[in-house]
Design an enzyme around this catalytic site. Structure first.
Site, PDB file in Angstrom:
ATOM      1  N   ASP A 190       0.964  -1.200  -0.143  1.00 50.36           N
ATOM      2  CA  ASP A 190      -0.145  -0.050  -0.020  1.00 50.36           C
ATOM      3  C   ASP A 190       0.925   1.199  -0.078  1.00 50.36           C
ATOM      4  O   ASP A 190       2.106   1.210   0.445  1.00 50.36           O
ATOM      5  CB  ASP A 190      -0.935   0.051   1.206  1.00 50.36           C
ATOM      6  N   ASN A 247      -5.394  -4.205  -6.539  1.00 51.85           N
ATOM      7  CA  ASN A 247      -6.590  -3.631  -6.037  1.00 51.85           C
ATOM      8  C   ASN A 247      -6.422  -1.862  -5.942  1.00 51.85           C
ATOM      9  O   ASN A 247      -7.455  -1.252  -5.716  1.00 51.85           O
ATOM     10  CB  ASN A 247      -6.987  -4.227  -4.640  1.00 51.85           C
ATOM     11  N   TYR A 270     -11.958   8.007 -14.039  1.00 51.64           N
ATOM     12  CA  TYR A 270     -12.144   6.855 -13.608  1.00 51.64           C
ATOM     13  C   TYR A 270     -12.759   5.923 -14.390  1.00 51.64           C
ATOM     14  O   TYR A 270     -12.496   4.689 -14.286  1.00 51.64           O
ATOM     15  CB  TYR A 270     -13.083   7.113 -12.211  1.00 51.64           C
ATOM     16  N   LYS A 289     -11.412   2.184 -15.633  1.00 48.98           N
ATOM     17  CA  LYS A 289     -12.168   0.745 -15.266  1.00 48.98           C
ATOM     18  C   LYS A 289     -12.635   0.065 -16.446  1.00 48.98           C
ATOM     19  O   LYS A 289     -12.261  -0.994 -16.665  1.00 48.98           O
ATOM     20  CB  LYS A 289     -13.218   0.882 -14.329  1.00 48.98           C
TER      21      LYS A 289
END
Length: 247
Positions: free
Chosen positions: A38, A88, A154, A158
Protein backbone atom coordinates in the site's frame (compact mmCIF):
# COMPACT_ATOMS: atom_id res chain seq x y z
CA UNK A 1 -16.28 -23.33 1.75
CA UNK A 2 -12.73 -22.98 3.06
CA UNK A 3 -10.31 -22.25 0.23
CA UNK A 4 -6.83 -23.73 0.46
CA UNK A 5 -3.92 -21.45 -0.40
CA UNK A 6 -1.27 -23.42 1.46
CA UNK A 7 2.16 -23.00 -0.09
CA UNK A 8 1.05 -19.99 -2.15
CA UNK A 9 2.57 -16.52 -2.13
CA UNK A 10 0.16 -13.64 -2.80
CA UNK A 11 0.66 -9.95 -3.51
CA UNK A 12 -2.25 -7.59 -2.79
CA UNK A 13 -2.02 -3.90 -3.68
CA UNK A 14 -4.09 -1.29 -1.88
CA UNK A 15 -4.24 -3.76 0.99
CA UNK A 16 -4.14 -1.38 3.95
CA UNK A 17 -7.92 -0.95 4.13
CA UNK A 18 -11.26 -1.82 2.59
CA UNK A 19 -11.45 -4.51 -0.07
CA UNK A 20 -7.70 -5.02 -0.26
CA UNK A 21 -7.44 -5.61 3.47
CA UNK A 22 -10.34 -8.07 3.38
CA UNK A 23 -8.68 -9.97 0.51
CA UNK A 24 -5.35 -10.12 2.35
CA UNK A 25 -7.04 -11.47 5.47
CA UNK A 26 -8.99 -14.15 3.59
CA UNK A 27 -5.91 -15.29 1.67
CA UNK A 28 -3.92 -15.58 4.88
CA UNK A 29 -6.79 -17.48 6.51
CA UNK A 30 -6.49 -19.96 3.65
CA UNK A 31 -2.80 -20.48 4.32
CA UNK A 32 -1.14 -18.07 1.88
CA UNK A 33 1.89 -15.92 2.58
CA UNK A 34 0.64 -12.41 1.82
CA UNK A 35 2.47 -9.23 0.85
CA UNK A 36 0.32 -6.33 2.07
CA UNK A 37 1.29 -3.54 -0.32
CA UNK A 38 0.00 0.00 0.00
CA UNK A 39 1.03 3.61 -0.48
CA UNK A 40 0.41 4.15 3.23
CA UNK A 41 3.16 2.23 5.01
CA UNK A 42 1.90 2.65 8.59
CA UNK A 43 -1.58 1.38 7.74
CA UNK A 44 -0.12 -1.55 5.80
CA UNK A 45 2.07 -2.47 8.76
CA UNK A 46 -0.94 -2.41 11.08
CA UNK A 47 -2.83 -4.79 8.82
CA UNK A 48 0.13 -7.13 8.39
CA UNK A 49 0.82 -7.13 12.12
CA UNK A 50 -2.78 -8.01 12.91
CA UNK A 51 -2.70 -10.89 10.39
CA UNK A 52 0.49 -12.29 11.90
CA UNK A 53 3.57 -14.08 10.64
CA UNK A 54 1.98 -14.92 7.28
CA UNK A 55 1.91 -11.26 6.22
CA UNK A 56 4.57 -8.70 5.33
CA UNK A 57 3.85 -5.00 4.80
CA UNK A 58 5.48 -3.17 1.91
CA UNK A 59 5.07 0.43 0.78
CA UNK A 60 4.19 0.75 -2.89
CA UNK A 61 3.15 3.48 -5.32
CA UNK A 62 1.68 1.46 -8.19
CA UNK A 63 1.99 4.43 -10.56
CA UNK A 64 5.78 4.00 -10.34
CA UNK A 65 6.70 1.16 -12.70
CA UNK A 66 10.17 0.66 -11.26
CA UNK A 67 8.78 0.46 -7.72
CA UNK A 68 6.37 -2.25 -8.84
CA UNK A 69 9.18 -4.19 -10.51
CA UNK A 70 11.33 -3.95 -7.42
CA UNK A 71 8.55 -5.18 -5.14
CA UNK A 72 7.76 -8.18 -7.35
CA UNK A 73 11.47 -9.03 -7.55
CA UNK A 74 11.84 -8.68 -3.77
CA UNK A 75 8.79 -10.89 -3.18
CA UNK A 76 10.21 -13.65 -5.38
CA UNK A 77 13.62 -13.33 -3.72
CA UNK A 78 12.13 -13.57 -0.22
CA UNK A 79 9.53 -16.28 -0.77
CA UNK A 80 10.89 -18.17 -3.78
CA UNK A 81 8.04 -17.30 -6.11
CA UNK A 82 4.76 -15.49 -6.72
CA UNK A 83 1.56 -17.43 -7.33
CA UNK A 84 -1.36 -15.05 -6.71
CA UNK A 85 -1.95 -11.33 -7.14
CA UNK A 86 -4.81 -8.91 -6.59
CA UNK A 87 -4.33 -5.54 -8.24
CA UNK A 88 -6.67 -3.54 -6.07
CA UNK A 89 -5.00 -0.14 -5.54
CA UNK A 90 -7.11 2.69 -6.89
CA UNK A 91 -8.27 6.28 -6.41
CA UNK A 92 -11.49 8.13 -7.18
CA UNK A 93 -10.38 11.47 -8.59
CA UNK A 94 -12.18 14.75 -9.16
CA UNK A 95 -15.87 15.06 -10.00
CA UNK A 96 -16.17 17.25 -13.10
CA UNK A 97 -17.90 17.04 -16.46
CA UNK A 98 -15.64 15.81 -19.24
CA UNK A 99 -14.89 19.17 -20.89
CA UNK A 100 -14.03 20.64 -17.49
CA UNK A 101 -12.05 17.68 -16.18
CA UNK A 102 -8.60 18.85 -15.01
CA UNK A 103 -5.77 17.43 -17.06
CA UNK A 104 -3.66 16.78 -13.98
CA UNK A 105 -6.48 14.74 -12.46
CA UNK A 106 -6.92 12.75 -15.67
CA UNK A 107 -3.26 11.75 -15.62
CA UNK A 108 -3.27 11.09 -11.86
CA UNK A 109 -6.30 8.79 -11.95
CA UNK A 110 -5.13 6.86 -15.00
CA UNK A 111 -1.64 6.68 -13.51
CA UNK A 112 -2.95 4.67 -10.57
CA UNK A 113 -6.08 2.96 -11.83
CA UNK A 114 -4.89 1.90 -15.28
CA UNK A 115 -1.13 2.29 -15.62
CA UNK A 116 -0.64 0.90 -12.12
CA UNK A 117 -2.55 -2.26 -13.02
CA UNK A 118 -0.60 -2.62 -16.26
CA UNK A 119 2.72 -2.25 -14.44
CA UNK A 120 1.59 -4.76 -11.84
CA UNK A 121 0.48 -7.33 -14.39
CA UNK A 122 3.62 -6.84 -16.49
CA UNK A 123 5.91 -7.89 -13.65
CA UNK A 124 3.55 -10.30 -11.88
CA UNK A 125 2.96 -12.26 -15.08
CA UNK A 126 6.67 -12.67 -15.73
CA UNK A 127 7.24 -13.88 -12.16
CA UNK A 128 4.31 -16.30 -12.29
CA UNK A 129 5.30 -17.77 -15.64
CA UNK A 130 8.79 -18.39 -14.28
CA UNK A 131 7.18 -20.44 -11.52
CA UNK A 132 4.81 -22.39 -13.74
CA UNK A 133 1.67 -20.24 -13.59
CA UNK A 134 -0.74 -18.61 -11.17
CA UNK A 135 -3.81 -16.42 -10.94
CA UNK A 136 -4.46 -12.68 -11.00
CA UNK A 137 -7.57 -10.68 -10.14
CA UNK A 138 -7.80 -7.04 -11.22
CA UNK A 139 -10.20 -4.91 -9.21
CA UNK A 140 -12.47 -3.09 -11.65
CA UNK A 141 -15.86 -1.65 -10.67
CA UNK A 142 -19.43 -1.54 -11.86
CA UNK A 143 -18.06 1.47 -13.72
CA UNK A 144 -16.09 -0.96 -15.86
CA UNK A 145 -19.36 -1.50 -17.74
CA UNK A 146 -21.47 1.55 -16.81
CA UNK A 147 -21.01 5.29 -17.04
CA UNK A 148 -21.07 7.78 -14.17
CA UNK A 149 -21.44 11.49 -14.81
CA UNK A 150 -18.51 13.52 -13.49
CA UNK A 151 -16.07 10.59 -13.35
CA UNK A 152 -14.68 10.39 -16.87
CA UNK A 153 -11.15 9.42 -15.80
CA UNK A 154 -12.26 6.74 -13.34
CA UNK A 155 -14.78 5.24 -15.78
CA UNK A 156 -12.28 5.28 -18.63
CA UNK A 157 -9.68 3.53 -16.49
CA UNK A 158 -12.05 0.83 -15.27
CA UNK A 159 -13.41 0.12 -18.76
CA UNK A 160 -9.84 -0.16 -20.05
CA UNK A 161 -8.88 -2.40 -17.11
CA UNK A 162 -11.60 -4.88 -18.11
CA UNK A 163 -10.34 -4.96 -21.69
CA UNK A 164 -6.75 -5.33 -20.54
CA UNK A 165 -7.77 -8.24 -18.31
CA UNK A 166 -9.49 -10.07 -21.15
CA UNK A 167 -6.54 -9.53 -23.48
CA UNK A 168 -3.96 -10.79 -21.00
CA UNK A 169 -6.13 -13.81 -20.23
CA UNK A 170 -6.15 -14.75 -23.92
CA UNK A 171 -2.39 -14.38 -24.10
CA UNK A 172 -1.50 -16.50 -21.07
CA UNK A 173 -4.30 -18.97 -20.31
CA UNK A 174 -2.57 -21.79 -22.21
CA UNK A 175 0.54 -21.19 -20.10
CA UNK A 176 -1.08 -21.86 -16.76
CA UNK A 177 -2.02 -18.31 -15.83
CA UNK A 178 -5.62 -17.23 -15.18
CA UNK A 179 -6.58 -13.54 -15.13
CA UNK A 180 -10.01 -12.19 -14.17
CA UNK A 181 -11.61 -8.92 -13.10
CA UNK A 182 -14.09 -8.19 -10.33
CA UNK A 183 -16.57 -5.31 -10.49
CA UNK A 184 -17.83 -4.20 -7.07
CA UNK A 185 -20.82 -1.96 -6.66
CA UNK A 186 -20.63 0.69 -3.95
CA UNK A 187 -19.00 -0.92 -0.96
CA UNK A 188 -19.28 0.29 2.63
CA UNK A 189 -15.61 1.07 3.31
CA UNK A 190 -13.77 3.84 5.19
CA UNK A 191 -13.79 5.86 1.95
CA UNK A 192 -17.47 6.61 2.58
CA UNK A 193 -17.00 7.61 6.20
CA UNK A 194 -17.26 11.34 5.50
CA UNK A 195 -20.36 11.12 3.31
CA UNK A 196 -23.52 12.85 4.56
CA UNK A 197 -26.57 10.71 5.25
CA UNK A 198 -28.60 11.87 2.26
CA UNK A 199 -25.80 11.05 -0.17
CA UNK A 200 -25.23 7.68 1.50
CA UNK A 201 -28.92 6.81 1.27
CA UNK A 202 -28.85 7.87 -2.38
CA UNK A 203 -26.14 5.31 -3.09
CA UNK A 204 -28.07 2.61 -1.24
CA UNK A 205 -31.14 3.35 -3.38
CA UNK A 206 -29.18 2.50 -6.54
CA UNK A 207 -28.80 -1.12 -5.39
CA UNK A 208 -31.88 -3.38 -5.60
CA UNK A 209 -30.47 -5.34 -2.65
CA UNK A 210 -31.31 -2.31 -0.51
CA UNK A 211 -27.85 -1.85 0.99
CA UNK A 212 -24.24 -1.29 0.09
CA UNK A 213 -21.85 -4.18 -0.25
CA UNK A 214 -19.31 -5.34 2.29
CA UNK A 215 -15.60 -5.65 1.64
CA UNK A 216 -15.68 -9.26 2.81
CA UNK A 217 -18.26 -10.09 0.12
CA UNK A 218 -15.99 -8.78 -2.63
CA UNK A 219 -13.02 -10.56 -1.06
CA UNK A 220 -14.92 -13.86 -1.03
CA UNK A 221 -15.44 -13.78 -4.80
CA UNK A 222 -11.91 -12.53 -5.41
CA UNK A 223 -10.38 -15.35 -3.40
CA UNK A 224 -12.59 -17.92 -5.11
CA UNK A 225 -11.32 -16.70 -8.49
CA UNK A 226 -7.75 -17.08 -7.24
CA UNK A 227 -8.37 -20.60 -5.98
CA UNK A 228 -8.10 -23.99 -7.64
CA UNK A 229 -11.90 -24.17 -7.44
CA UNK A 230 -12.01 -21.62 -10.30
CA UNK A 231 -9.57 -23.48 -12.55
CA UNK A 232 -11.75 -23.08 -15.69
CA UNK A 233 -12.50 -19.38 -15.17
CA UNK A 234 -10.33 -16.85 -16.98
CA UNK A 235 -10.84 -13.67 -18.99
CA UNK A 236 -14.08 -12.91 -17.13
CA UNK A 237 -15.50 -9.81 -15.46
CA UNK A 238 -17.55 -10.66 -12.38
CA UNK A 239 -19.94 -8.22 -10.71
CA UNK A 240 -20.56 -7.96 -6.97
CA UNK A 241 -23.09 -5.16 -7.05
CA UNK A 242 -26.37 -6.00 -5.30
CA UNK A 243 -28.22 -5.85 -8.61
CA UNK A 244 -26.96 -2.38 -9.65
CA UNK A 245 -26.08 -3.45 -13.18
CA UNK A 246 -29.26 -5.48 -13.67
CA UNK A 247 -31.44 -2.36 -13.91
Amino acid sequence: MQLDFSGKVALVTGAASGIGEAVARQLAAGGAQVVVADLHRDAAEQVASSIGAQARARQLDVSDADAVRQLVDATVAEYGGLHLAVNNAGIGGASQDTADYPLEEWHRVLGVNLHGVFYSMKYEIAAMLAGGGGAIVNMASILGSNGWAGSTAYVAAKHALVGMTKTAALEYSARGLRINAVGPGFIDTPLLAGMDRAAYDGLVALHPAGRLGKAAEVAALTCFLLSAQASFITGSYHLVDGGFSAR
